[in-house]
Design a protein around this motif. Structure first.
Motif, PDB file in Angstrom:
ATOM      1  N   SER A  88       0.851  -1.038  -0.024  1.00  0.00           N
ATOM      2  CA  SER A  88       0.090   0.061   0.099  1.00  0.00           C
ATOM      3  C   SER A  88       0.743   1.423   0.059  1.00  0.00           C
ATOM      4  O   SER A  88       1.958   1.270   0.639  1.00  0.00           O
ATOM      5  CB  SER A  88      -0.973   0.035   1.265  1.00  0.00           C
ATOM      6  OG  SER A  88      -0.002   0.013   2.362  1.00  0.00           O
ATOM      7  N   LEU A  89       0.511   2.103  -0.823  1.00  0.00           N
ATOM      8  CA  LEU A  89       1.295   3.434  -1.018  1.00  0.00           C
ATOM      9  C   LEU A  89       0.171   4.524  -0.618  1.00  0.00           C
ATOM     10  O   LEU A  89      -0.932   4.688  -0.676  1.00  0.00           O
ATOM     11  CB  LEU A  89       1.605   3.751  -2.500  1.00  0.00           C
ATOM     12  CG  LEU A  89       2.331   2.574  -3.062  1.00  0.00           C
ATOM     13  CD1 LEU A  89       2.465   2.903  -4.623  1.00  0.00           C
ATOM     14  CD2 LEU A  89       3.582   2.231  -2.465  1.00  0.00           C
ATOM     15  N   GLY A  90       1.017   5.717  -0.125  1.00  0.00           N
ATOM     16  CA  GLY A  90       0.258   6.810   0.347  1.00  0.00           C
ATOM     17  C   GLY A  90       1.109   7.785   0.794  1.00  0.00           C
ATOM     18  O   GLY A  90       2.238   7.594   0.932  1.00  0.00           O
ATOM     19  N   PRO A  91       0.613   9.053   1.290  1.00  0.00           N
ATOM     20  CA  PRO A  91       1.529  10.156   1.974  1.00  0.00           C
ATOM     21  C   PRO A  91       2.005   9.620   3.270  1.00  0.00           C
ATOM     22  O   PRO A  91       1.467   8.904   4.083  1.00  0.00           O
ATOM     23  CB  PRO A  91       0.526  11.409   2.123  1.00  0.00           C
ATOM     24  CG  PRO A  91      -0.779  10.654   1.871  1.00  0.00           C
ATOM     25  CD  PRO A  91      -0.832   9.402   1.149  1.00  0.00           C
ATOM     26  N   ARG A  92       3.109  10.154   3.605  1.00  0.00           N
ATOM     27  CA  ARG A  92       3.716  10.140   4.884  1.00  0.00           C
ATOM     28  C   ARG A  92       2.974   9.897   5.965  1.00  0.00           C
ATOM     29  O   ARG A  92       3.072   9.262   6.916  1.00  0.00           O
ATOM     30  CB  ARG A  92       5.001  10.812   5.008  1.00  0.00           C
ATOM     31  CG  ARG A  92       6.064  10.455   6.218  1.00  0.00           C
ATOM     32  CD  ARG A  92       6.937  10.784   6.130  1.00  0.00           C
ATOM     33  NE  ARG A  92       7.868  10.778   5.198  1.00  0.00           N
ATOM     34  CZ  ARG A  92       8.865   9.822   5.069  1.00  0.00           C
ATOM     35  NH1 ARG A  92       8.812   8.672   5.828  1.00  0.00           N
ATOM     36  NH2 ARG A  92       9.560   9.773   3.699  1.00  0.00           N
ATOM     37  N   ASP A  93       2.252  11.196   6.098  1.00  0.00           N
ATOM     38  CA  ASP A  93       1.286  11.367   7.475  1.00  0.00           C
ATOM     39  C   ASP A  93      -0.315  11.261   7.075  1.00  0.00           C
ATOM     40  O   ASP A  93      -0.939  11.824   7.756  1.00  0.00           O
ATOM     41  CB  ASP A  93       1.469  12.741   7.868  1.00  0.00           C
ATOM     42  CG  ASP A  93       3.037  13.120   8.439  1.00  0.00           C
ATOM     43  OD1 ASP A  93       3.577  11.996   8.775  1.00  0.00           O
ATOM     44  OD2 ASP A  93       3.463  14.249   7.940  1.00  0.00           O
ATOM     45  N   GLY A  94      -0.618  10.235   6.249  1.00  0.00           N
ATOM     46  CA  GLY A  94      -1.783   9.921   5.789  1.00  0.00           C
ATOM     47  C   GLY A  94      -2.200   8.683   5.756  1.00  0.00           C
ATOM     48  O   GLY A  94      -1.378   7.741   6.193  1.00  0.00           O
ATOM     49  N   THR A  95      -3.218   8.112   5.265  1.00  0.00           N
ATOM     50  CA  THR A  95      -3.842   7.044   5.034  1.00  0.00           C
ATOM     51  C   THR A  95      -3.258   6.488   3.739  1.00  0.00           C
ATOM     52  O   THR A  95      -3.004   7.145   2.626  1.00  0.00           O
ATOM     53  CB  THR A  95      -5.281   6.700   5.239  1.00  0.00           C
ATOM     54  OG1 THR A  95      -5.944   7.575   4.244  1.00  0.00           O
ATOM     55  CG2 THR A  95      -5.645   7.131   6.525  1.00  0.00           C
ATOM     56  N   ALA A  96      -3.480   5.300   3.352  1.00  0.00           N
ATOM     57  CA  ALA A  96      -3.035   4.518   2.125  1.00  0.00           C
ATOM     58  C   ALA A  96      -4.010   5.001   1.134  1.00  0.00           C
ATOM     59  O   ALA A  96      -4.973   4.875   1.243  1.00  0.00           O
ATOM     60  CB  ALA A  96      -2.771   3.062   2.355  1.00  0.00           C
ATOM     61  N   THR A  97      -3.347   5.390  -0.208  1.00  0.00           N
ATOM     62  CA  THR A  97      -4.385   5.790  -0.998  1.00  0.00           C
ATOM     63  C   THR A  97      -4.326   4.932  -2.316  1.00  0.00           C
ATOM     64  O   THR A  97      -5.034   4.984  -3.030  1.00  0.00           O
ATOM     65  CB  THR A  97      -3.933   7.233  -1.725  1.00  0.00           C
ATOM     66  OG1 THR A  97      -2.446   7.239  -1.954  1.00  0.00           O
ATOM     67  CG2 THR A  97      -4.431   8.297  -0.440  1.00  0.00           C
ATOM     68  N   VAL A  98      -3.308   3.915  -2.341  1.00  0.00           N
ATOM     69  CA  VAL A  98      -3.046   3.281  -3.436  1.00  0.00           C
ATOM     70  C   VAL A  98      -2.774   1.723  -2.906  1.00  0.00           C
ATOM     71  O   VAL A  98      -1.965   1.622  -2.254  1.00  0.00           O
ATOM     72  CB  VAL A  98      -2.010   3.619  -4.304  1.00  0.00           C
ATOM     73  CG1 VAL A  98      -1.873   2.628  -5.630  1.00  0.00           C
ATOM     74  CG2 VAL A  98      -2.355   4.907  -5.282  1.00  0.00           C
ATOM     75  N   GLU A  99      -3.567   0.667  -3.282  1.00  0.00           N
ATOM     76  CA  GLU A  99      -3.273  -0.526  -3.035  1.00  0.00           C
ATOM     77  C   GLU A  99      -2.831  -1.209  -4.127  1.00  0.00           C
ATOM     78  O   GLU A  99      -3.578  -1.444  -5.177  1.00  0.00           O
ATOM     79  CB  GLU A  99      -4.419  -1.208  -2.447  1.00  0.00           C
ATOM     80  CG  GLU A  99      -4.742  -0.807  -1.053  1.00  0.00           C
ATOM     81  CD  GLU A  99      -3.963  -1.182   0.037  1.00  0.00           C
ATOM     82  OE1 GLU A  99      -3.375  -2.287  -0.114  1.00  0.00           O
ATOM     83  OE2 GLU A  99      -3.941  -0.523   0.974  1.00  0.00           O
ATOM     84  N   LEU A 100      -1.626  -1.842  -4.322  1.00  0.00           N
ATOM     85  CA  LEU A 100      -1.224  -2.738  -5.315  1.00  0.00           C
ATOM     86  C   LEU A 100      -1.288  -4.136  -4.972  1.00  0.00           C
ATOM     87  O   LEU A 100      -0.749  -4.616  -3.834  1.00  0.00           O
ATOM     88  CB  LEU A 100       0.275  -2.287  -5.623  1.00  0.00           C
ATOM     89  CG  LEU A 100       0.490  -0.821  -5.905  1.00  0.00           C
ATOM     90  CD1 LEU A 100       2.032  -0.506  -5.924  1.00  0.00           C
ATOM     91  CD2 LEU A 100      -0.215  -0.623  -7.039  1.00  0.00           C
ATOM     92  N   GLU A 101      -1.834  -5.006  -5.740  1.00  0.00           N
ATOM     93  CA  GLU A 101      -1.665  -6.363  -5.676  1.00  0.00           C
ATOM     94  C   GLU A 101      -0.780  -7.228  -6.707  1.00  0.00           C
ATOM     95  O   GLU A 101      -0.826  -6.676  -7.977  1.00  0.00           O
ATOM     96  CB  GLU A 101      -3.351  -6.999  -5.591  1.00  0.00           C
ATOM     97  CG  GLU A 101      -4.017  -6.481  -4.605  1.00  0.00           C
ATOM     98  CD  GLU A 101      -3.728  -6.856  -3.308  1.00  0.00           C
ATOM     99  OE1 GLU A 101      -3.260  -8.362  -3.011  1.00  0.00           O
ATOM    100  OE2 GLU A 101      -3.765  -6.303  -2.227  1.00  0.00           O
ATOM    101  N   LEU A 102      -0.170  -7.992  -6.200  1.00  0.00           N
ATOM    102  CA  LEU A 102       0.439  -8.955  -7.306  1.00  0.00           C
ATOM    103  C   LEU A 102      -0.572  -9.898  -8.164  1.00  0.00           C
ATOM    104  O   LEU A 102      -1.447 -10.344  -7.676  1.00  0.00           O
ATOM    105  CB  LEU A 102       1.516 -10.089  -6.617  1.00  0.00           C
ATOM    106  CG  LEU A 102       2.455  -9.623  -5.892  1.00  0.00           C
ATOM    107  CD1 LEU A 102       3.409 -10.431  -5.063  1.00  0.00           C
ATOM    108  CD2 LEU A 102       3.651  -8.974  -6.985  1.00  0.00           C
ATOM    109  N   PRO A 103      -0.270  -9.886  -9.496  1.00  0.00           N
ATOM    110  CA  PRO A 103      -1.319 -10.818 -10.338  1.00  0.00           C
ATOM    111  C   PRO A 103      -1.077 -12.153  -9.757  1.00  0.00           C
ATOM    112  O   PRO A 103      -0.270 -12.672  -8.991  1.00  0.00           O
ATOM    113  CB  PRO A 103      -0.457 -10.830 -11.673  1.00  0.00           C
ATOM    114  CG  PRO A 103       0.788 -10.471 -11.270  1.00  0.00           C
ATOM    115  CD  PRO A 103       0.949  -9.558 -10.178  1.00  0.00           C
ATOM    116  N   ALA A 104      -2.422 -12.755  -9.928  1.00  0.00           N
ATOM    117  CA  ALA A 104      -2.489 -14.339  -9.241  1.00  0.00           C
ATOM    118  C   ALA A 104      -1.609 -15.130 -10.173  1.00  0.00           C
ATOM    119  O   ALA A 104      -1.331 -15.111 -11.400  1.00  0.00           O
ATOM    120  CB  ALA A 104      -3.876 -14.609  -9.520  1.00  0.00           C
TER     121      ALA A 104
END
Length: 196
Positions: A130-146
């Motif tokens: 999960s990615l996001g700003p340092r002092d916030g909540t996660a804004t992007v969820e990345l998943e590996l392909p099945a």
């Protein structure tokens, strides 16, 4: 006897020294090609040594001059996850993700490292990050392909005599075909006994 040994060692050292200095003085150093330019010590030290010494990379200043440091919305299409190394037990500070940004080559990022601009890697789990700003909540969820399903199946049953004979190795003569030997003939002088 000692005098001869001492003379042999002394003359051997003199000969070795002569050969060494003749080779040293008689050889020229290789010349640099004409298109090279010399680099002084001041030019060699211009690089950023902070990453070599273990400091995380600094966030680049934005070109539009935002004074408040607003985070641009991270688009999931800009990031591509190639792999993760996640701990067995959930933890906020452990883990590494292999992420490509804007179709550039993938790089490894630790949890908390700056991925792009103000976007940091917030967390790593078993099949994603999960990615996001340092002092916030996660804004992007990345998943590996099945993962593709495993190849399953069964081998055909073995049949007797179905395997072809081995091919001869190169350089060897082929084996002559097997010929059945004739049955031995009975001796000429002996007649089989008759049952009369």
């Amino acid at each position: 006897m000692m005098t001869r040994l001492f003379a042999f060692v002394s003359w051997g050292a003199v000969g070795a020294s002569t050969v060494f200095w003749a080779l040293r003085l008689g050889v020229e150093a290789p010349r640099a090609p004409s298109f090279t330019t010399p680099v002084g010590p001041a030019a060699a030290m211009r690089g950023d040594w902070s990453r070599v010494l273990g400091e995380p990379p600094q966030a680049a200043a934005t070109d539009d001059g935002d004074a408040d440091g607003a985070v641009e919305p991270a688009s999931a299409s800009r990031f591509r996850l190639f792999g993760v190394v996640a701990p067995k037990t959930p933890s906020d500070r452990d883990g590494v993700a292999l992420i490509a940004v804007d179709d550039k080559p993938a790089r490894a990022f630790r949890v908390g490292a700056v991925v792009d601009g103000q976007t940091v890697l917030r967390a790593v789990h078993r099949r994603g990050a999960s990615l996001g700003p340092r002092d916030g909540t996660a804004t992007v969820e990345l998943e590996l392909p099945a993962l593709p399903p495993p190849a399953t199946g069964a081998l055909p049953p073995a049949r007797a005599g179905a395997m072809p004979p081995p091919a001869p190795m190169p350089g060897m003569l082929p084996r002559p075909p097997a010929v059945a030997a004739p049955a031995p003939a009975p001796p000429a002088g002996d007649e089989p006994p008759s049952n009369d």
